[in-house]
Design an enzyme around this catalytic site. Structure first.
Site, mmCIF file in Angstrom:
data_model
loop_
_atom_site.group_PDB
_atom_site.id
_atom_site.type_symbol
_atom_site.label_atom_id
_atom_site.label_comp_id
_atom_site.label_asym_id
_atom_site.label_seq_id
_atom_site.Cartn_x
_atom_site.Cartn_y
_atom_site.Cartn_z
ATOM 1 N N ASP A 143 0.987 -1.182 -0.082
ATOM 2 C CA ASP A 143 0.497 -0.122 -0.264
ATOM 3 C C ASP A 143 0.985 1.083 -0.098
ATOM 4 O O ASP A 143 0.437 2.404 -0.214
ATOM 5 C CB ASP A 143 -0.595 -0.131 1.374
ATOM 6 C CG ASP A 143 -2.121 -1.331 1.314
ATOM 7 O OD1 ASP A 143 -2.076 -1.751 0.320
ATOM 8 O OD2 ASP A 143 -2.507 -1.041 2.464
ATOM 9 N N LYS A 201 -26.670 -15.821 -9.477
ATOM 10 C CA LYS A 201 -26.963 -13.890 -9.968
ATOM 11 C C LYS A 201 -26.868 -13.280 -9.054
ATOM 12 O O LYS A 201 -27.613 -13.825 -7.836
ATOM 13 C CB LYS A 201 -28.257 -14.348 -10.026
ATOM 14 C CG LYS A 201 -29.409 -13.471 -10.755
ATOM 15 C CD LYS A 201 -31.514 -13.414 -10.572
ATOM 16 C CE LYS A 201 -31.357 -12.409 -11.377
ATOM 17 N NZ LYS A 201 -32.391 -11.157 -10.509
ATOM 18 N N CYS A 240 -32.907 0.687 25.940
ATOM 19 C CA CYS A 240 -31.631 0.568 27.625
ATOM 20 C C CYS A 240 -31.594 2.069 28.050
ATOM 21 O O CYS A 240 -31.585 2.610 26.636
ATOM 22 C CB CYS A 240 -30.198 -0.432 28.016
ATOM 23 S SG CYS A 240 -29.396 0.668 28.802
ATOM 24 N N CYS A 281 -26.463 -3.570 31.653
ATOM 25 C CA CYS A 281 -26.415 -2.736 32.689
ATOM 26 C C CYS A 281 -28.096 -2.065 34.507
ATOM 27 O O CYS A 281 -26.686 -1.884 34.897
ATOM 28 C CB CYS A 281 -26.126 -1.396 32.246
ATOM 29 S SG CYS A 281 -27.496 -0.612 31.570
ATOM 30 N N GLU A 310 -24.794 -19.586 -14.057
ATOM 31 C CA GLU A 310 -23.209 -18.048 -13.187
ATOM 32 C C GLU A 310 -24.202 -17.859 -11.992
ATOM 33 O O GLU A 310 -25.605 -17.922 -11.835
ATOM 34 C CB GLU A 310 -23.701 -16.971 -14.306
ATOM 35 C CG GLU A 310 -22.992 -17.320 -15.272
ATOM 36 C CD GLU A 310 -22.773 -16.527 -16.231
ATOM 37 O OE1 GLU A 310 -23.748 -15.202 -16.079
ATOM 38 O OE2 GLU A 310 -22.929 -16.562 -17.448
ATOM 39 N N CYS A 352 -23.893 2.420 29.644
ATOM 40 C CA CYS A 352 -24.507 1.085 29.796
ATOM 41 C C CYS A 352 -23.598 0.517 28.841
ATOM 42 O O CYS A 352 -22.788 1.163 27.834
ATOM 43 C CB CYS A 352 -25.318 0.553 29.079
ATOM 44 S SG CYS A 352 -26.064 -0.952 28.407
ATOM 45 N N ARG A 379 -28.981 0.620 -15.334
ATOM 46 C CA ARG A 379 -30.412 -0.056 -16.150
ATOM 47 C C ARG A 379 -31.065 1.220 -16.672
ATOM 48 O O ARG A 379 -31.693 0.709 -17.707
ATOM 49 C CB ARG A 379 -30.034 -1.522 -15.726
ATOM 50 C CG ARG A 379 -31.748 -2.086 -16.134
ATOM 51 C CD ARG A 379 -31.707 -3.309 -15.546
ATOM 52 N NE ARG A 379 -32.552 -4.192 -16.332
ATOM 53 C CZ ARG A 379 -33.628 -5.092 -15.436
ATOM 54 N NH1 ARG A 379 -32.701 -5.378 -14.570
ATOM 55 N NH2 ARG A 379 -34.478 -5.474 -16.443
ATOM 56 N N ASP A 394 0.506 4.229 -2.657
ATOM 57 C CA ASP A 394 0.213 5.122 -2.285
ATOM 58 C C ASP A 394 1.638 5.956 -2.913
ATOM 59 O O ASP A 394 1.233 7.649 -3.618
ATOM 60 C CB ASP A 394 -0.041 6.113 -0.784
ATOM 61 C CG ASP A 394 -1.194 4.856 -0.659
ATOM 62 O OD1 ASP A 394 -2.155 4.662 -1.225
ATOM 63 O OD2 ASP A 394 -1.153 4.775 0.594
ATOM 64 N N CYS A 415 -32.847 -3.464 31.312
ATOM 65 C CA CYS A 415 -31.645 -3.741 30.571
ATOM 66 C C CYS A 415 -30.576 -4.930 31.353
ATOM 67 O O CYS A 415 -30.157 -4.899 32.085
ATOM 68 C CB CYS A 415 -30.686 -2.828 30.431
ATOM 69 S SG CYS A 415 -28.991 -3.336 29.362
HETATM 70 P P1 AMP Z 1 -34.600 -9.356 -12.404
HETATM 71 O O1 AMP Z 1 -34.065 -8.208 -12.870
HETATM 72 O O2 AMP Z 1 -34.525 -10.386 -11.690
HETATM 73 O O3 AMP Z 1 -35.345 -9.804 -14.015
HETATM 74 O O4 AMP Z 1 -33.223 -9.736 -13.144
HETATM 75 C C1 AMP Z 1 -32.111 -9.633 -14.390
HETATM 76 C C2 AMP Z 1 -30.646 -8.825 -13.690
HETATM 77 O O5 AMP Z 1 -29.888 -9.674 -12.965
HETATM 78 C C3 AMP Z 1 -30.395 -8.469 -14.450
HETATM 79 O O6 AMP Z 1 -30.544 -6.273 -14.102
HETATM 80 C C4 AMP Z 1 -29.228 -8.282 -14.019
HETATM 81 O O7 AMP Z 1 -28.309 -7.089 -14.047
HETATM 82 C C5 AMP Z 1 -29.351 -9.535 -12.739
HETATM 83 N N1 AMP Z 1 -27.835 -10.743 -13.194
HETATM 84 C C6 AMP Z 1 -27.014 -10.693 -11.766
HETATM 85 N N2 AMP Z 1 -26.339 -11.897 -11.938
HETATM 86 C C7 AMP Z 1 -26.589 -12.240 -13.166
HETATM 87 C C8 AMP Z 1 -25.664 -12.995 -13.989
HETATM 88 N N3 AMP Z 1 -24.768 -13.766 -13.929
HETATM 89 N N4 AMP Z 1 -25.963 -13.055 -15.828
HETATM 90 C C9 AMP Z 1 -27.468 -11.766 -15.958
HETATM 91 N N5 AMP Z 1 -28.228 -11.073 -15.395
HETATM 92 C C10 AMP Z 1 -27.586 -11.065 -14.017
#
Ligand code: AMP
Length: 658
Positions: free
Chosen positions: A31, A111, A418, A403, A109, A423, A132, A35, A400
């Protein structure tokens, strides 16, 4: 080396260090070095503003505060996903897919439960990032995104244009730390990491966003020029080569393999440093995706599996009560261990008395326990048929458990709190409040230092502050000789503060900064305030009956008396320095009734106090004057009965002016 070359070299070195630290999780630079080099780069860029670039590591620390976020129309919409809530529905999804394409391979994957963003790169440089929003139009949060260290600002390849999509999240570890700090500082807590991430990404001041330590996982290429791919996993691997932090992914040859992987992800969710709200299954081949297409809302080639909240039966062995840093009593059921959502659960939150009463949870009860996502397990219901004999409804203690001070219910909620001035559960909070700017204003005594001093055993009660010695403080972490001396000096200086600050610093419920001022002016000394009856307190303008009660019960508690003694011994000032603006009304007591034309009653009361007079709520023989406005009522009659002089507003104005 000339400056230009040095700038380039430093940028490359720092970005590499960032990547190794934040994406690969394998730090290579200390670090200190980091820095140091960053500072050098800042100096060089300041000397040569013409060579500043938006992708320099110096741009990550948080630039100018924005006035609002510009709109961004997404080149490729950020679609939603269709949900499936069971493996049966997952198989139906698979059938729908295989009606269009045969021989499909999926990618599974986690979510990530965060916020979706699109990151745009031009010629390999990060140029813009947007939330989004509604999927079509989002907000430009580029400056905040730059503070996320795992987002590369420049890619190894310089493709003309690349847009990737990912999920911004707040690591669980950061979330816990942040909420702990917010609690100490008396700020509202974030409900979960998702909300915390959302709040942080939409900060207008990128410095705040930077302090929130957000992270990102990339899961898609939205758009690319200058390169082509045949399948999704190939794109993810390419993104990895471009130094992105990419979502964990597993190829699955069949839908059953997907189901197995989904279960593994669910069982292993505790291991991730991010919250998940499901798992996503995606068709791997990009050509097959084309064939499947999208509906108006979501692609037909992907599905989000939502884990059902797992529920199990267990038994309440005991109910224990914990006292939080703000004094709130939280009841917890100790239950017989059960496996839920990948972890062994041994207790469940009972929230508060209202929750317990509503569900009628008793020690010995068999209960249905549920764990949904990362939320703390909770009791869904009590199986009344299984209740053993001889149980009784549970009530929270009225003292409490830490205390022994009285517990009071919050005016505006279900929480029980409390009231102990010393305390130990609330020590940190008390100290932070005591030292805060509007209270005793002790510089250098923020949450972090308070914690350090308390951990070192130097502070066991707020009064201990005044016993601190610079030699004991200096060896502690974050301190040095000079800063320890400064702190002790700042504490010393606070002894001279006006009484109004001290009253506020005591942390009496309902007594804010304003009340501290009013009470100090009215009573003059802490002893006089402590001796005031509830009635006398309620007569003070701005002090209602609830506050009056809170003040008098606070002073009645032995802990409070102990604290006051400690502060007195330390030599803390206990008298008001608020000079009355005059002493025209010294020794006089006024009662206000009816509506005045020129002031509110509160304002009139302040004018009287400013001249050394007292304001009382009720008329007695001791009342010097009653000031009667329009529609004066019973107080006026009482004054006439007792022969107290009654003034109208114009006479009162004249007295003030004289
Ligand atoms: P929903 O908003 O419930 O329709 O779910 C879709 C959202 O899941 C998307 O806006 C993604 O941002 C999110 N998401 C998180 N992980 C993943 C992933 N591995 N693949 C696709 N979407 C994902």
């Amino acid at each position: 080396m000339d400056d230009r070359t040095e700038i380039e070299a430093l940028r490359a070195e720092l970005e590499r260090a960032n990547y190794e630290y934040y994406v690969l999780d394998k730090p290579t630079m200390s670090d200190f070095d980091f820095d140091h080099k960053l500072r050098r780069l800042e100096e060089l860029e300041a000397a040569h503003p013409e060579w500043k670039t938006p992708d320099s590591p110096t741009q990550r620390v948080g630039g100018k505060v924005a006035e609002g976020f510009a709109e961004v129309v997404h080149q490729v919409p950020l679609e939603s996903l269709q949900d499936v809530f069971s493996f049966e529905e997952l198989r139906e999804f698979d059938q729908r897919v295989r009606e269009v394409v045969e021989d499909v391979t999926y990618d599974a994957e986690p979510k990530v439960d965060g916020l979706s963003v699109a990151l745009e790169y031009e010629n390999g440089v990060f140029v813009r990032g947007a939330t989004r929003g509604d999927g079509r139009v989002g907000e430009d949060v580029t400056e905040n995104l730059k503070t996320i260290r795992s987002i590369p600002l420049r890619l190894p390849d310089s493709l003309p244009r690349l847009i990737v999509r990912g999920e911004v999240f707040m690591p669980k570890s950061v979330f816990q730390k942040l909420n702990g700090e917010r609690e100490l500082a008396g700020q509202a807590l974030f409900a979960n990491p998702r909300n915390a991430a959302a709040g942080s990404l939409r900060q207008l001041d990128p410095k705040i966003a930077a302090a929130r330590h957000l992270d990102i996982l990339i899961f898609n290429i939205q758009y690319v020029e200058g390169k082509s791919f045949t399948d999704h996993v190939e794109t993810l691997e390419y993104l990895e080569s471009q130094r992105f932090k990419v979502i964990p992914h597993t190829l699955c040859a069949t839908i059953d393999a997907c189901a197995k992987r989904i279960e593994e992800i669910g069982d292993g969710r505790e291991e991730f440093d991010f919250d998940i709200d499901g798992a996503v299954v995606k068709v791997n081949s990009l050509a097959e995706r084309e064939l499947l297409g999208s509906t108006a809302k979501f692609p037909r080639w992907a599905a989000a599996y939502k884990y059902p909240p797992e529920q199990k039966l267990s038994k309440v062995v005991d109910i224990v009560v914990q006292v939080g840093r703000t004094g709130v009593l939280t009841p917890k059921a100790v239950i017989e261990p059960v496996r839920l959502a990948g972890t062994t659960v041994t207790n469940a939150t009972l929230h508060n008395q209202d929750f317990i009463s509503e569900k009628d949870v008793r020690i010995g009860d068999t209960v249905l326990v549920q764990k949904a996502g990362e939320i703390i397990p909770e009791i869904v219901s009590v199986i009344k048929e299984k209740r053993p004999q001889g149980t009784s409804p549970y009530r929270l203690p009225d003292r409490c458990p830490v205390c022994g001070a009285p517990v009071v219910r919050d005016e505006d909620g279900a929480a029980m709190r409390c009231t102990g001035a010393e305390c130990s559960a609330q020590l940190l909070r008390h100290l932070v409040h005591f030292a805060s700017r509007d209270a005793m204003d002790i510089e250098g005594l923020g949450p972090a230092n308070v914690e350090t001093l308390a951990d070192a055993g130097l502070l066991k009660a707020p009064g201990d502050l005044y016993l601190l010695q610079a030699e004991d403080v200096a060896p502690l972490e974050h301190f040095a000789k000079k800063s320890a001396q400064n702190l002790v000096q700042a504490i010393e200086k606070s002894k001279e503060n006006d009484l109004s600050r001290l009253i506020f610093a005591l942390g009496i419920r309902q007594v804010g900064q304003k009340a501290g001022q009013v009470l100090a002016r009215q009573f003059g000394t802490l002893d006089a305030l402590a001796a005031a009856t509830e009635e006398e307190l309620s007569a003070v303008p701005d002090v209602g009956p609830i506050t009056a009660k809170s003040i008098s019960s606070w002073f009645a508690d032995p802990q409070s008396q102990h604290l006051i003694e400690a502060l007195k011994d330390a030599g803390v000032n206990m008298t008001s320095k608020a000079e009355p603006l005059g002493d025209k009304f010294a020794g006089l007591t006024f009662v206000l009734t009816g509506e005045l034309e020129h002031f509110t009653r509160k304002e009139a009361g302040e004018r009287i106090q400013a001249q050394g007079g007292k304001v009382s709520g009720s008329v007695s023989k001791k009342t010097s004057y009653v000031i009667a406005g329009e529609a004066a009522g019973s107080k006026l009659r009482k004054a006439q009965e007792l022969g107290v002089t009654v003034l109208d507003e114009s006479e009162f104005l004249k007295m003030l002016d004289e």
